[in-house]
Scaffold this motif. Structure first.
Motif, PDB file in Angstrom:
ATOM      1  N   HIS A 125       0.827  -1.138   0.005  1.00 58.42           N
ATOM      2  CA  HIS A 125      -0.044   0.170   0.081  1.00 58.42           C
ATOM      3  C   HIS A 125       0.802   1.287   0.231  1.00 58.42           C
ATOM      4  CE1 HIS A 125      -2.799   3.209   1.528  1.00 58.42           C
ATOM      5  NE2 HIS A 125      -3.779   2.327   0.945  1.00 58.42           N
ATOM      6  N   LEU A 152       2.058   2.160  -3.296  1.00 60.52           N
ATOM      7  CA  LEU A 152       1.081   2.576  -4.356  1.00 60.52           C
ATOM      8  C   LEU A 152       0.939   4.189  -3.871  1.00 60.52           C
ATOM      9  CD1 LEU A 152      -0.955  -0.464  -4.677  1.00 60.52           C
ATOM     10  CD2 LEU A 152       0.121   0.771  -6.665  1.00 60.52           C
ATOM     11  N   GLU A 153       1.481   4.674  -2.917  1.00 63.33           N
ATOM     12  CA  GLU A 153       1.180   5.807  -2.406  1.00 63.33           C
ATOM     13  C   GLU A 153       2.022   7.059  -3.413  1.00 63.33           C
ATOM     14  OE1 GLU A 153       2.611   8.025   1.350  1.00 63.33           O
ATOM     15  OE2 GLU A 153       0.675   6.981   1.862  1.00 63.33           O
ATOM     16  N   ASN A 170      -1.886  10.318  -2.199  1.00 68.37           N
ATOM     17  CA  ASN A 170      -3.269   9.726  -2.629  1.00 68.37           C
ATOM     18  C   ASN A 170      -2.736   8.290  -3.335  1.00 68.37           C
ATOM     19  OD1 ASN A 170      -4.996  11.553  -1.691  1.00 68.37           O
ATOM     20  ND2 ASN A 170      -5.009  12.370  -3.706  1.00 68.37           N
ATOM     21  N   SER A 171      -3.410   7.157  -3.346  1.00 70.25           N
ATOM     22  CA  SER A 171      -3.245   6.094  -4.124  1.00 70.25           C
ATOM     23  C   SER A 171      -3.163   6.333  -5.495  1.00 70.25           C
ATOM     24  CB  SER A 171      -4.180   5.059  -3.661  1.00 70.25           C
ATOM     25  OG  SER A 171      -4.480   4.750  -2.281  1.00 70.25           O
ATOM     26  N   TYR A 193      -3.179   5.279  -9.365  1.00 66.32           N
ATOM     27  CA  TYR A 193      -3.852   4.504 -10.406  1.00 66.32           C
ATOM     28  C   TYR A 193      -3.346   4.797 -11.846  1.00 66.32           C
ATOM     29  CZ  TYR A 193      -7.333   3.952  -6.809  1.00 66.32           C
ATOM     30  OH  TYR A 193      -7.796   3.584  -5.423  1.00 66.32           O
ATOM     31  N   CYS A 223       2.057   9.827  -9.474  1.00 64.01           N
ATOM     32  CA  CYS A 223       0.600   9.610 -10.044  1.00 64.01           C
ATOM     33  C   CYS A 223       0.581  10.500 -11.269  1.00 64.01           C
ATOM     34  CB  CYS A 223      -0.501   9.798  -9.046  1.00 64.01           C
ATOM     35  SG  CYS A 223      -0.599  11.611  -8.663  1.00 64.01           S
ATOM     36  N   ALA A 228      -0.916  -3.680  -8.376  1.00 64.01           N
ATOM     37  CA  ALA A 228      -2.156  -3.209  -7.534  1.00 64.01           C
ATOM     38  C   ALA A 228      -3.509  -4.201  -8.156  1.00 64.01           C
ATOM     39  CB  ALA A 228      -2.233  -1.963  -8.306  1.00 64.01           C
ATOM     40  N   TYR A 281      -8.209  -3.479  -6.029  1.00 66.58           N
ATOM     41  CA  TYR A 281      -7.892  -2.198  -5.706  1.00 66.58           C
ATOM     42  C   TYR A 281      -8.361  -1.187  -6.722  1.00 66.58           C
ATOM     43  CZ  TYR A 281      -4.154   1.440  -5.718  1.00 66.58           C
ATOM     44  OH  TYR A 281      -3.601   2.575  -5.569  1.00 66.58           O
TER      45      TYR A 281
END
Length: 345
Positions: free
Chosen positions: A78, A81-82, A88-89, A91, A104, A134, A154
């Motif tokens: 986790h 993926l930050e 924030n996560s 994507y 990101c 993810a 996820y």
């Protein structure tokens, strides 16, 4: 512009870009995605001594092939993926610089295509390895502490959280852009203590709205009252605004809860005078729908100004409207509900 007076009788019946100085210094980022260009083969490294980081690293090749992943026990997936900028996560697309630092897609534009960790140009390198990691994750909804028991893949989690029934509600107060969010009991207290909204108990109501100069109509002319009925809370709105070139008055009800629960209730509104009356009946809208959205959909009792002045009587120089109404459960026969003057025949 406020109404001059209100009489209420309640009858109880039960991103911009970031400058260099604004970019956080992340030379010791706990996890690094390293890009390997000397070979098309993907490799995995643990605690690479050539990296300026103290945690794990993920090796991706320059052709965006999927690579192996080595994760130090102290670093959770986790955390990998930050995003290091917004926290924030991340994507897809997840971007990385030549040194393997990830970011990101939203923050990539904000930092002007420069890596916030090593200041190198980011380019257009995707870290497909991390994106694949993810895909294998299942995480609980972030509103788990509020009661949501769901666990999602996820990439499905974000969509669920946007519509989760356990997510906090926005403040329904319409007089300003209030940013307060919370559950219903918290918002009821907030409306009473901070916005000084009138609170009433009962499922029938009788309001009298008086305005000395009804020809002055602004969007800010509005009133809000909260009713406790059937153990639930309802927001009664009354306001004046411009509809095209014509000023109108509008009254409508919102339910303090989700739309599915709002469907269990029906309400009616009535306004009249001089032997004439208008009646509206409908289902209250959930406060998940903003005040402006409900108002602009005209989902309520809409009264043209000339009609409102006719109901007021006299020389039409002063607005005097009496709005009565009631709330009942959908399965309940409305004829069996308690009546109030000018509401039930």
């Amino acid at each position: 512009m406020e109404f001059d007076s209100i009489e209420c009788v309640s009858y109880s019946d039960g991103g911009d870009g970031l400058e260099e100085d604004d970019i956080p210094q992340l030379h010791h980022h706990p996890h690094v995605i390293r890009s390997h260009f000397s070979s098309s083969k993907t490799t995995t490294t643990h605690n690479n001594k050539n990296n300026n980081n103290n945690g794990s690293s993920i090796i991706c090749d320059g052709n965006n092939n999927n690579g192996g992943i080595g994760i130090h026990p102290a670093t959770s997936v986790h955390e990998l993926l930050e995003c290091p900028v917004c926290t924030n996560s991340m994507y897809p697309p997840i971007h990385q610089c030549h040194n393997g630092h990830t970011i990101c897609s939203t923050c990539k534009a904000r930092v002007h295509n420069r890596c916030p960790t090593c200041r190198q140009e980011l380019g257009d390198i995707r870290c497909l390895a991390l994106e694949k990691v993810a895909e294998s994750l299942e995480l609980p909804c972030k509103y788990g502490s509020l009661g949501c028991p769901e666990i999602f893949p996820y990439y499905s989690k974000l969509k669920h959280e946007a519509a989760c029934n356990f997510r906090p509600y926005n403040c329904p107060y319409a007089g300003s852009e209030c940013a307060v969010v919370g559950d219903i009991p918290y918002l009821v207290t907030h409306l009473r203590d901070d916005h000084k909204v009138d609170m009433h108990s009962g499922c029938t109501f009788n309001h009298r709205y008086v305005k000395s100069n009804p020809r002055e109509v602004e969007n800010a002319t509005w009133m809000l009252t909260v009713f406790n009925c059937f153990g639930q809370y309802f927001c009664l709105h009354f306001e004046a605004f411009q509809l095209g070139m014509a000023p109108v008055y509008m009254a409508f009800l919102r339910f303090m809860g989700d739309e599915t629960d709002a469907q269990n209730y029906t309400y009616s509104l009535e306004v009249g005078g001089n032997g004439r009356k208008l009646i509206w009946e409908g289902t209250p809208r959930s406060i998940r729908d903003s005040h402006r959205k409900v108002r602009d959909s005209h989902d309520g009792l809409v009264i043209q100004r000339n009609m409102a002045l006719f109901f007021s009587g006299g020389d039409r120089k002063e607005l005097k409207l009496r709005v009565t109404g009631r709330i009942w459960k959908e399965q309940q026969n409305p004829d069996e509900a308690a009546c109030i003057p000018n509401l039930c025949s």
